[in-house]
Design a protein around this motif. Structure first.
Motif, mmCIF file in Angstrom:
data_model
loop_
_atom_site.group_PDB
_atom_site.id
_atom_site.type_symbol
_atom_site.label_atom_id
_atom_site.label_comp_id
_atom_site.label_asym_id
_atom_site.label_seq_id
_atom_site.Cartn_x
_atom_site.Cartn_y
_atom_site.Cartn_z
ATOM 1 N N ARG A 1 1.077 -1.106 -0.034
ATOM 2 C CA ARG A 1 0.054 0.416 0.170
ATOM 3 C C ARG A 1 0.872 1.512 -0.300
ATOM 4 O O ARG A 1 0.356 1.950 -0.189
ATOM 5 N N LEU B 1 1.770 2.152 -3.301
ATOM 6 C CA LEU B 1 0.794 2.632 -4.475
ATOM 7 C C LEU B 1 1.191 4.230 -4.042
ATOM 8 O O LEU B 1 1.136 4.771 -4.964
ATOM 9 N N LYS B 2 0.987 4.031 -2.709
ATOM 10 C CA LYS B 2 0.610 5.660 -2.331
ATOM 11 C C LYS B 2 1.951 6.327 -2.451
ATOM 12 O O LYS B 2 1.681 7.619 -3.916
ATOM 13 N N THR B 3 3.548 6.082 -2.536
ATOM 14 C CA THR B 3 4.229 6.266 -3.140
ATOM 15 C C THR B 3 4.417 7.022 -4.446
ATOM 16 O O THR B 3 4.930 7.669 -5.206
ATOM 17 N N LEU B 4 4.049 5.630 -5.276
ATOM 18 C CA LEU B 4 4.094 5.687 -7.092
ATOM 19 C C LEU B 4 2.728 6.843 -7.363
ATOM 20 O O LEU B 4 2.806 7.527 -8.621
ATOM 21 N N SER B 5 2.054 6.912 -6.603
ATOM 22 C CA SER B 5 0.731 7.607 -6.839
ATOM 23 C C SER B 5 1.228 9.448 -6.223
ATOM 24 O O SER B 5 0.870 9.956 -7.824
ATOM 25 N N TYR B 6 1.884 9.460 -5.397
ATOM 26 C CA TYR B 6 2.236 10.568 -5.239
ATOM 27 C C TYR B 6 3.798 11.458 -6.363
ATOM 28 O O TYR B 6 3.426 12.037 -7.016
ATOM 29 N N GLU B 7 3.936 10.233 -6.709
ATOM 30 C CA GLU B 7 5.353 10.519 -8.029
ATOM 31 C C GLU B 7 4.655 10.771 -9.173
ATOM 32 O O GLU B 7 5.080 12.295 -9.697
ATOM 33 N N LEU B 8 3.337 10.509 -9.122
ATOM 34 C CA LEU B 8 3.073 10.313 -11.130
ATOM 35 C C LEU B 8 2.362 11.076 -10.710
ATOM 36 O O LEU B 8 2.111 11.974 -12.057
ATOM 37 N N GLN B 9 1.987 12.080 -9.663
ATOM 38 C CA GLN B 9 1.049 13.301 -9.634
ATOM 39 C C GLN B 9 1.888 14.507 -9.489
ATOM 40 O O GLN B 9 2.328 15.462 -10.745
ATOM 41 N N MET C 1 -7.522 17.778 -9.216
ATOM 42 C CA MET C 1 -6.150 17.167 -8.984
ATOM 43 C C MET C 1 -6.502 18.085 -7.634
ATOM 44 O O MET C 1 -6.002 17.503 -6.615
ATOM 45 N N ASN D 1 1.276 18.666 -4.297
ATOM 46 C CA ASN D 1 0.447 18.458 -3.169
ATOM 47 C C ASN D 1 -1.049 19.324 -3.027
ATOM 48 O O ASN D 1 -1.218 20.340 -2.982
#
Length: 182
Positions: free
Chosen positions: A2, A5-13, A37, A55
């Motif tokens: 989990r 996935l959170k780190t990947l989501s942050y990096e993609l954003q 966003m 963010n």
């Protein structure tokens, strides 16, 4: 899993905001994408091209506010910007940091609040916990650390120190500036 996935989501954003959205030459498209966003942007406000956004969910911008080119907006600890605010080129508003007294260099955030009619000169830095009250001016290249900056005060230096009280009668409204590009 989990956390990954959170780190990947942050990096993609981060990549999407700063390498795609920030380079779109049409404000109405950038605005739509920032709002999708989670950023809140008031009427007739603009964020010019090449501004880095961290963010977007943590950023609220009032009406008729201009964020000029190549600024840095760090919404991790929340940024609240009022109406008729002018943020000059290369300004950095930084809400995330580390606790240097912590044995594990603990990550911390502090909100930044910028009230109505504030002007921040080119290259200004506003650090977490900074509270810029109505009508205050931060001179170019100044660093505002945590704390309050009084209404209609002019601040300059590193760290920003009080210089004088502005003697003005009314608050201004930024004009209706609508270029096609930038």
């Amino acid at each position: 899993m989990r956390i990954r996935l959170k780190t990947l989501s942050y990096e993609l954003q981060y990549l999407f905001c700063n390498y795609f959205i920030a380079n779109i030459p049409f404000w109405f498209i950038r605005r739509l994408l920032y709002i999708s966003m989670g950023m809140k942007i008031g009427k007739n406000s603009r964020i010019l091209m090449k501004t880095m956004v961290i963010n977007p969910r943590g950023i609220i911008i009032g009406n008729r506010t201009i964020i000029n080119e190549k600024c840095y907006l760090d919404g991790r600890g929340t940024i609240s910007i009022g109406d008729d605010v002018s943020v000059s080129h290369y300004t950095r508003i930084i809400t995330g940091s580390h606790d240097i007294c912590s044995s594990d260099f603990r990550y911390i955030t502090k909100a930044v609040i910028i009230e109505n009619n504030v002007f921040i000169g080119s290259g200004g830095i506003i650090l977490g916990g900074g509270y810029l009250k109505r009508g205050c001016v931060i001179a170019a290249g100044s660093v505002c650390k945590s704390g309050e900056y009084s209404e209609y005060g002019l601040y300059s230096g590193v760290p920003a120190a009080f210089v004088l009280k502005r003697e003005i009668e009314d608050d201004y409204q930024l004009g209706d500036w609508k270029p096609w590009f930038i």
